[in-house]
Design a protein around this motif. Structure first.
Motif, mmCIF file in Angstrom:
data_model
loop_
_atom_site.group_PDB
_atom_site.id
_atom_site.type_symbol
_atom_site.label_atom_id
_atom_site.label_comp_id
_atom_site.label_asym_id
_atom_site.label_seq_id
_atom_site.Cartn_x
_atom_site.Cartn_y
_atom_site.Cartn_z
ATOM 1 N N GLN A 23 89.458 -4.897 24.543
ATOM 2 C CA GLN A 23 89.689 -3.508 25.310
ATOM 3 C C GLN A 23 90.442 -2.493 24.093
ATOM 4 O O GLN A 23 90.242 -1.548 23.743
ATOM 5 C CB GLN A 23 90.623 -3.551 26.516
ATOM 6 N N GLU A 24 91.242 -3.239 23.112
ATOM 7 C CA GLU A 24 91.862 -2.482 22.158
ATOM 8 C C GLU A 24 91.149 -2.186 21.266
ATOM 9 O O GLU A 24 90.946 -1.040 20.618
ATOM 10 C CB GLU A 24 93.163 -3.336 21.549
ATOM 11 N N LEU A 25 89.964 -3.102 20.647
ATOM 12 C CA LEU A 25 89.118 -2.605 19.835
ATOM 13 C C LEU A 25 88.109 -1.512 20.273
ATOM 14 O O LEU A 25 87.777 -0.816 19.343
ATOM 15 C CB LEU A 25 88.269 -4.041 19.519
ATOM 16 N N SER A 26 87.786 -1.796 21.660
ATOM 17 C CA SER A 26 86.755 -0.872 22.037
ATOM 18 C C SER A 26 87.823 0.676 21.989
ATOM 19 O O SER A 26 87.152 1.783 21.576
ATOM 20 C CB SER A 26 86.717 -1.040 23.524
ATOM 21 N N ALA A 27 88.864 0.723 22.346
ATOM 22 C CA ALA A 27 89.848 2.028 22.194
ATOM 23 C C ALA A 27 89.765 2.473 20.810
ATOM 24 O O ALA A 27 89.774 3.712 20.644
ATOM 25 C CB ALA A 27 91.096 1.800 22.876
ATOM 26 N N LEU A 28 89.834 1.560 19.910
ATOM 27 C CA LEU A 28 90.001 1.969 18.425
ATOM 28 C C LEU A 28 88.619 2.654 18.044
ATOM 29 O O LEU A 28 88.546 3.480 17.272
ATOM 30 C CB LEU A 28 90.270 0.901 17.512
ATOM 31 N N ARG A 29 87.669 1.873 18.352
ATOM 32 C CA ARG A 29 86.273 2.454 17.965
ATOM 33 C C ARG A 29 86.043 3.859 18.677
ATOM 34 O O ARG A 29 85.581 4.763 17.980
ATOM 35 C CB ARG A 29 85.276 1.532 18.561
ATOM 36 N N ARG A 30 86.529 4.041 19.777
ATOM 37 C CA ARG A 30 86.391 5.268 20.494
ATOM 38 C C ARG A 30 87.229 6.456 19.650
ATOM 39 O O ARG A 30 86.668 7.398 19.405
ATOM 40 C CB ARG A 30 86.828 5.505 21.990
ATOM 41 N N THR A 31 88.361 6.059 19.113
ATOM 42 C CA THR A 31 89.254 7.068 18.728
ATOM 43 C C THR A 31 88.542 7.296 17.057
ATOM 44 O O THR A 31 88.499 8.378 16.709
ATOM 45 C CB THR A 31 90.590 6.278 18.047
ATOM 46 N N LEU A 32 87.831 6.312 16.435
ATOM 47 C CA LEU A 32 87.185 6.493 15.345
ATOM 48 C C LEU A 32 85.848 7.210 15.267
ATOM 49 O O LEU A 32 85.000 7.340 14.579
ATOM 50 C CB LEU A 32 87.070 5.331 14.527
ATOM 51 N N GLY A 33 85.230 7.303 16.645
ATOM 52 C CA GLY A 33 83.972 8.003 16.709
ATOM 53 C C GLY A 33 82.813 6.877 16.942
ATOM 54 O O GLY A 33 81.759 7.590 16.694
ATOM 55 N N TYR A 34 83.044 5.753 17.055
ATOM 56 C CA TYR A 34 81.941 4.775 16.949
ATOM 57 C C TYR A 34 81.390 4.462 18.308
ATOM 58 O O TYR A 34 82.265 4.400 19.301
ATOM 59 C CB TYR A 34 82.292 3.664 16.480
#
Length: 66
Positions: free
Chosen positions: A55-66
């Protein structure tokens, strides 16, 4: 020539969540990186069971635009 040695820390599992976050933060800073409050909060949420690492990795990817 030197040979590699495996170093075993018998107390590694005894670190508190805060000690673990501080250790990781120090490593990032030593490598020249920066750490935000959110960067510190994410592993706390994982280590306390509030969220999963995925979940945290998914949130980070969204923040980075991936």
């Amino acid at each position: 020539m030197t040979t590699a040695r495996k170093v075993v820390d018998e107390h590694a599992g005894a670190r508190s969540i805060e000690e673990s976050v501080q250790f990781a933060t120090a490593g990032v800073r030593l490598a020249g990186g920066t750490v935000t409050e959110e960067n510190e909060a994410a592993p706390r949420r994982v280590l306390t069971g509030e969220k999963t690492a995925e979940q945290e990795l998914s949130a980070l990817r969204r923040t980075l635009g991936y």
